[in-house]
Design a protein around this motif. Structure first.
Motif, PDB file in Angstrom:
ATOM      1  N   TRP A  40       0.833  -1.206   0.000  1.00  0.00           N
ATOM      2  CA  TRP A  40       0.000   0.000   0.000  1.00  0.00           C
ATOM      3  C   TRP A  40       0.865   1.252   0.000  1.00  0.00           C
ATOM      4  O   TRP A  40       0.539   2.234  -0.682  1.00  0.00           O
ATOM      5  CB  TRP A  40      -0.960  -0.016   1.182  1.00  0.00           C
ATOM      6  N   LEU A  41       1.962   1.210   0.720  1.00  0.00           N
ATOM      7  CA  LEU A  41       2.889   2.345   0.710  1.00  0.00           C
ATOM      8  C   LEU A  41       3.541   2.481  -0.665  1.00  0.00           C
ATOM      9  O   LEU A  41       3.777   3.594  -1.137  1.00  0.00           O
ATOM     10  CB  LEU A  41       3.937   2.191   1.810  1.00  0.00           C
ATOM     11  N   ALA A  42       3.807   1.349  -1.320  1.00  0.00           N
ATOM     12  CA  ALA A  42       4.367   1.388  -2.676  1.00  0.00           C
ATOM     13  C   ALA A  42       3.368   2.018  -3.648  1.00  0.00           C
ATOM     14  O   ALA A  42       3.756   2.814  -4.513  1.00  0.00           O
ATOM     15  CB  ALA A  42       4.746  -0.021  -3.130  1.00  0.00           C
ATOM     16  N   LEU A  43       2.093   1.669  -3.519  1.00  0.00           N
ATOM     17  CA  LEU A  43       1.070   2.293  -4.364  1.00  0.00           C
ATOM     18  C   LEU A  43       1.044   3.800  -4.144  1.00  0.00           C
ATOM     19  O   LEU A  43       1.002   4.577  -5.106  1.00  0.00           O
ATOM     20  CB  LEU A  43      -0.313   1.692  -4.067  1.00  0.00           C
ATOM     21  N   ALA A  44       1.092   4.226  -2.893  1.00  0.00           N
ATOM     22  CA  ALA A  44       1.107   5.665  -2.591  1.00  0.00           C
ATOM     23  C   ALA A  44       2.324   6.324  -3.235  1.00  0.00           C
ATOM     24  O   ALA A  44       2.220   7.416  -3.809  1.00  0.00           O
ATOM     25  CB  ALA A  44       1.096   5.894  -1.082  1.00  0.00           C
ATOM     26  N   LEU A  45       3.478   5.667  -3.169  1.00  0.00           N
ATOM     27  CA  LEU A  45       4.695   6.216  -3.769  1.00  0.00           C
ATOM     28  C   LEU A  45       4.556   6.335  -5.286  1.00  0.00           C
ATOM     29  O   LEU A  45       4.962   7.351  -5.873  1.00  0.00           O
ATOM     30  CB  LEU A  45       5.904   5.355  -3.407  1.00  0.00           C
ATOM     31  N   VAL A  46       3.987   5.340  -5.932  1.00  0.00           N
ATOM     32  CA  VAL A  46       3.762   5.399  -7.383  1.00  0.00           C
ATOM     33  C   VAL A  46       2.871   6.590  -7.733  1.00  0.00           C
ATOM     34  O   VAL A  46       3.130   7.323  -8.696  1.00  0.00           O
ATOM     35  CB  VAL A  46       3.152   4.075  -7.902  1.00  0.00           C
ATOM     36  N   GLY A  76       0.059  15.787   8.781  1.00  0.00           N
ATOM     37  CA  GLY A  76      -0.680  15.092   9.835  1.00  0.00           C
ATOM     38  C   GLY A  76      -1.523  13.957   9.280  1.00  0.00           C
ATOM     39  O   GLY A  76      -1.560  12.852   9.847  1.00  0.00           O
ATOM     40  N   ALA A  77      -2.198  14.210   8.166  1.00  0.00           N
ATOM     41  CA  ALA A  77      -3.011  13.167   7.531  1.00  0.00           C
ATOM     42  C   ALA A  77      -2.127  12.005   7.081  1.00  0.00           C
ATOM     43  O   ALA A  77      -2.496  10.835   7.250  1.00  0.00           O
ATOM     44  CB  ALA A  77      -3.778  13.743   6.346  1.00  0.00           C
ATOM     45  N   ALA A  78      -0.952  12.311   6.524  1.00  0.00           N
ATOM     46  CA  ALA A  78      -0.046  11.256   6.059  1.00  0.00           C
ATOM     47  C   ALA A  78       0.396  10.363   7.216  1.00  0.00           C
ATOM     48  O   ALA A  78       0.411   9.134   7.091  1.00  0.00           O
ATOM     49  CB  ALA A  78       1.160  11.868   5.357  1.00  0.00           C
ATOM     50  N   VAL A  79       0.737  10.966   8.337  1.00  0.00           N
ATOM     51  CA  VAL A  79       1.157  10.185   9.517  1.00  0.00           C
ATOM     52  C   VAL A  79       0.008   9.285   9.982  1.00  0.00           C
ATOM     53  O   VAL A  79       0.209   8.090  10.243  1.00  0.00           O
ATOM     54  CB  VAL A  79       1.638  11.116  10.650  1.00  0.00           C
ATOM     55  N   LEU A  80      -1.183   9.847  10.083  1.00  0.00           N
ATOM     56  CA  LEU A  80      -2.351   9.068  10.506  1.00  0.00           C
ATOM     57  C   LEU A  80      -2.631   7.927   9.528  1.00  0.00           C
ATOM     58  O   LEU A  80      -2.908   6.790   9.937  1.00  0.00           O
ATOM     59  CB  LEU A  80      -3.577   9.978  10.635  1.00  0.00           C
ATOM     60  N   ILE A  81      -2.544   8.201   8.250  1.00  0.00           N
ATOM     61  CA  ILE A  81      -2.833   7.182   7.237  1.00  0.00           C
ATOM     62  C   ILE A  81      -1.808   6.060   7.286  1.00  0.00           C
ATOM     63  O   ILE A  81      -2.163   4.878   7.196  1.00  0.00           O
ATOM     64  CB  ILE A  81      -2.927   7.807   5.828  1.00  0.00           C
ATOM     65  N   VAL A  82      -0.528   6.381   7.452  1.00  0.00           N
ATOM     66  CA  VAL A  82       0.493   5.331   7.553  1.00  0.00           C
ATOM     67  C   VAL A  82       0.205   4.449   8.772  1.00  0.00           C
ATOM     68  O   VAL A  82       0.285   3.218   8.694  1.00  0.00           O
ATOM     69  CB  VAL A  82       1.913   5.940   7.603  1.00  0.00           C
ATOM     70  N   TRP A  83      -0.155   5.061   9.878  1.00  0.00           N
ATOM     71  CA  TRP A  83      -0.499   4.291  11.080  1.00  0.00           C
ATOM     72  C   TRP A  83      -1.691   3.379  10.804  1.00  0.00           C
ATOM     73  O   TRP A  83      -1.692   2.196  11.179  1.00  0.00           O
ATOM     74  CB  TRP A  83      -0.781   5.258  12.239  1.00  0.00           C
ATOM     75  N   MET A  84      -2.716   3.928  10.123  1.00  0.00           N
ATOM     76  CA  MET A  84      -3.906   3.131   9.811  1.00  0.00           C
ATOM     77  C   MET A  84      -3.591   2.009   8.823  1.00  0.00           C
ATOM     78  O   MET A  84      -4.137   0.903   8.937  1.00  0.00           O
ATOM     79  CB  MET A  84      -5.017   4.028   9.281  1.00  0.00           C
ATOM     80  N   LEU A  85      -2.710   2.271   7.874  1.00  0.00           N
ATOM     81  CA  LEU A  85      -2.322   1.227   6.926  1.00  0.00           C
ATOM     82  C   LEU A  85      -1.620   0.082   7.640  1.00  0.00           C
ATOM     83  O   LEU A  85      -1.843  -1.088   7.311  1.00  0.00           O
ATOM     84  CB  LEU A  85      -1.416   1.795   5.828  1.00  0.00           C
ATOM     85  N   ARG A  86      -0.789   0.404   8.594  1.00  0.00           N
ATOM     86  CA  ARG A  86      -0.123  -0.655   9.365  1.00  0.00           C
ATOM     87  C   ARG A  86      -1.141  -1.495  10.132  1.00  0.00           C
ATOM     88  O   ARG A  86      -0.999  -2.706  10.234  1.00  0.00           O
ATOM     89  CB  ARG A  86       0.887  -0.052  10.342  1.00  0.00           C
ATOM     90  N   LEU A 100      -3.255   8.934   0.673  1.00  0.00           N
ATOM     91  CA  LEU A 100      -1.880   9.225   1.092  1.00  0.00           C
ATOM     92  C   LEU A 100      -1.048   9.743  -0.085  1.00  0.00           C
ATOM     93  O   LEU A 100      -0.366  10.768   0.036  1.00  0.00           O
ATOM     94  CB  LEU A 100      -1.235   7.969   1.677  1.00  0.00           C
ATOM     95  N   GLY A 101      -1.094   9.052  -1.214  1.00  0.00           N
ATOM     96  CA  GLY A 101      -0.328   9.483  -2.388  1.00  0.00           C
ATOM     97  C   GLY A 101      -0.720  10.877  -2.844  1.00  0.00           C
ATOM     98  O   GLY A 101       0.139  11.713  -3.151  1.00  0.00           O
ATOM     99  N   GLY A 102      -2.018  11.149  -2.859  1.00  0.00           N
ATOM    100  CA  GLY A 102      -2.482  12.475  -3.261  1.00  0.00           C
ATOM    101  C   GLY A 102      -2.082  13.552  -2.277  1.00  0.00           C
ATOM    102  O   GLY A 102      -1.628  14.636  -2.670  1.00  0.00           O
ATOM    103  N   ALA A 103      -2.236  13.275  -1.002  1.00  0.00           N
ATOM    104  CA  ALA A 103      -1.879  14.263   0.027  1.00  0.00           C
ATOM    105  C   ALA A 103      -0.387  14.588  -0.029  1.00  0.00           C
ATOM    106  O   ALA A 103       0.006  15.761   0.004  1.00  0.00           O
ATOM    107  CB  ALA A 103      -2.266  13.747   1.412  1.00  0.00           C
ATOM    108  N   VAL A 104       0.445  13.568  -0.143  1.00  0.00           N
ATOM    109  CA  VAL A 104       1.894  13.799  -0.197  1.00  0.00           C
ATOM    110  C   VAL A 104       2.268  14.547  -1.477  1.00  0.00           C
ATOM    111  O   VAL A 104       3.095  15.467  -1.452  1.00  0.00           O
ATOM    112  CB  VAL A 104       2.674  12.474  -0.058  1.00  0.00           C
ATOM    113  N   GLY A 105       1.640  14.201  -2.602  1.00  0.00           N
ATOM    114  CA  GLY A 105       1.914  14.908  -3.853  1.00  0.00           C
ATOM    115  C   GLY A 105       1.639  16.393  -3.737  1.00  0.00           C
ATOM    116  O   GLY A 105       2.432  17.228  -4.187  1.00  0.00           O
TER     117      GLY A 105
END
Length: 166
Positions: free
Chosen positions: A17-23, A83-93, A109-114
């Motif tokens: 899921w983190l890889a998808l966000a990175l893509v 803040g949303a990215a941190v929360l989303i990574v925690w939720m993904l785990r 996550l991918g959109g927010a970070v972009g």
């Protein structure tokens, strides 16, 4: 429902899921770089009778909310995105085994970070997709915004499907 993995296993389960966000972040940034390299602010190319590629800058949030503010909004929206990215990574785990839910979170996550990358690098978000009809233009947006929208729709669908199972 499958048992939740613990510790390191939870982190490993979240990797796809983190890889998808990175893509999504990379695709978003590549398209924005192309726009910045080939268009000046306000330039556009007509693609169809209802769609243009345009270079637009958004210092606000969705639909240019707070775009006319004096600059403080850049840091507010950057902070919200981080803040949303941190929360989303925690939720993904915690929920990596829930495929639709995790897909939705990865898109958001991918959109927010972009968009956070844009705010940090430029002070604004680069938008370039311009849909219009009969003289009315929908606010320009980008791939990050599209990913966030797809993620939000999938979150709603996931919740509806979850409620239906009860």
């Amino acid at each position: 429902m499958a048992p939740r993995p613990e510790g390191a296993a939870r982190s490993i389960a979240a990797l796809p899921w983190l890889a998808l966000a990175l893509v999504l972040v990379v695709a978003d940034q590549v398209t924005k770089t192309l726009i910045l390299e080939h268009y000046r602010l306000g330039d556009y190319t007509t693609i169809t009778g209802f769609f243009n590629i345009v270079r637009a800058h958004n210092t606000g949030a969705a639909f240019s909310f707070l775009a006319a503010a004096s600059g403080w909004q850049r840091w507010l929206f950057t902070g919200i995105g981080v803040g949303a990215a941190v929360l989303i990574v925690w939720m993904l785990r915690a929920h990596a085994g829930q495929r639709l839910f995790s897909f939705a979170l990865a898109c958001i996550l991918g959109g927010a970070v972009g968009n956070v990358v844009d705010r940090l690098m430029h002070g604004y978000v680069v938008d370039f997709l311009d849909f219009h009809w009969a003289g009315w233009h929908f606010p320009a947006f980008n791939l990050a915004d599209s990913a966030i929208t797809v993620g939000a729709v999938c979150l709603i669908l996931d919740e509806l499907l979850r409620l239906r199972k009860k």
